[in-house]
Design an enzyme around this catalytic site. Sequence first.
Site, PDB file in Angstrom:
ATOM      1  N   ARG A  88      -0.238   4.382  -0.726  1.00  7.77           N
ATOM      2  CA  ARG A  88      -1.057   5.598  -0.721  1.00  7.77           C
ATOM      3  C   ARG A  88      -0.627   6.579   0.370  1.00  7.77           C
ATOM      4  NH1 ARG A  88      -6.855   2.749  -0.608  1.00  7.77           N
ATOM      5  NH2 ARG A  88      -5.640   1.403   0.786  1.00  7.77           N
ATOM      6  N   ASP A 132       0.857  -1.186   0.000  1.00  7.53           N
ATOM      7  CA  ASP A 132       0.000   0.000   0.000  1.00  7.53           C
ATOM      8  C   ASP A 132       0.888   1.229   0.000  1.00  7.53           C
ATOM      9  OD1 ASP A 132      -1.889   2.015   0.372  1.00  7.53           O
ATOM     10  OD2 ASP A 132      -3.072   0.846   1.797  1.00  7.53           O
TER      11      ASP A 132
END
Length: 223
Positions: free
Chosen positions: A147, A145
């Site tokens: 983000r 991830d």
Amino acid sequence: MTENPGAFGEVFGEKSARRTGVERVVRAPLPTVYGHFEAIGYLDHDRGEEQVALVHGDLGTERVLVRLHSECLTGDAFGSRHCECGDQLAAALRAVVAEGGGVVVYLKGHEGRGIGLLAKLRAMALQAEGLDTVEANLALGLPVDARDYGAAAAILHDLDVRSVRLLSNNPRKGEALVRHGIQVAEQVPLLIPPCESNLTYLRTKRERLDHHLPHLDAVARLS
């Protein structure tokens, strides 16, 4: 952060190269099938992305219903059943309208949890061969991830939102907002009924990425 209609003309110039943070550029009415929104466009100078917040009604500053929606072309535009993203976006827009006020921040640059569209498609191909979504990213040498929610928090600060009721099953989103100075008064579930095509994906999100997906328990009992 003031609105600057001419900012697009400076994106490629020396001035924009010196800018940092998120800058409000434009606002426009946006009637949708879900209700009437105001689309407020921002430039994220740190990441070079164009972002948009869809605002409905009067927000206030506290306990504002908010969805941070990560861009997902396959789910949002093409109706992919591999994930639940498109259904979550629609449900969030309906929820904000039903609430009478709220914000959906649509986050560009978040495709495939931040790895990009083509890398996401490569990961999906590996998942078709039996890897889960976490294993597929790692097999490609990519983060699970990637983000960042700094721009989302900056947009909420610009909208004078101090605390949110966050429409999300992902506790990491709330933790990220808190790190950036936005209080999370409540995490509101956004549960979409699973289908055969996304059940394994959703179970991986719960078991390996800590998403709160209690509705999968009923599916497990039936399988």
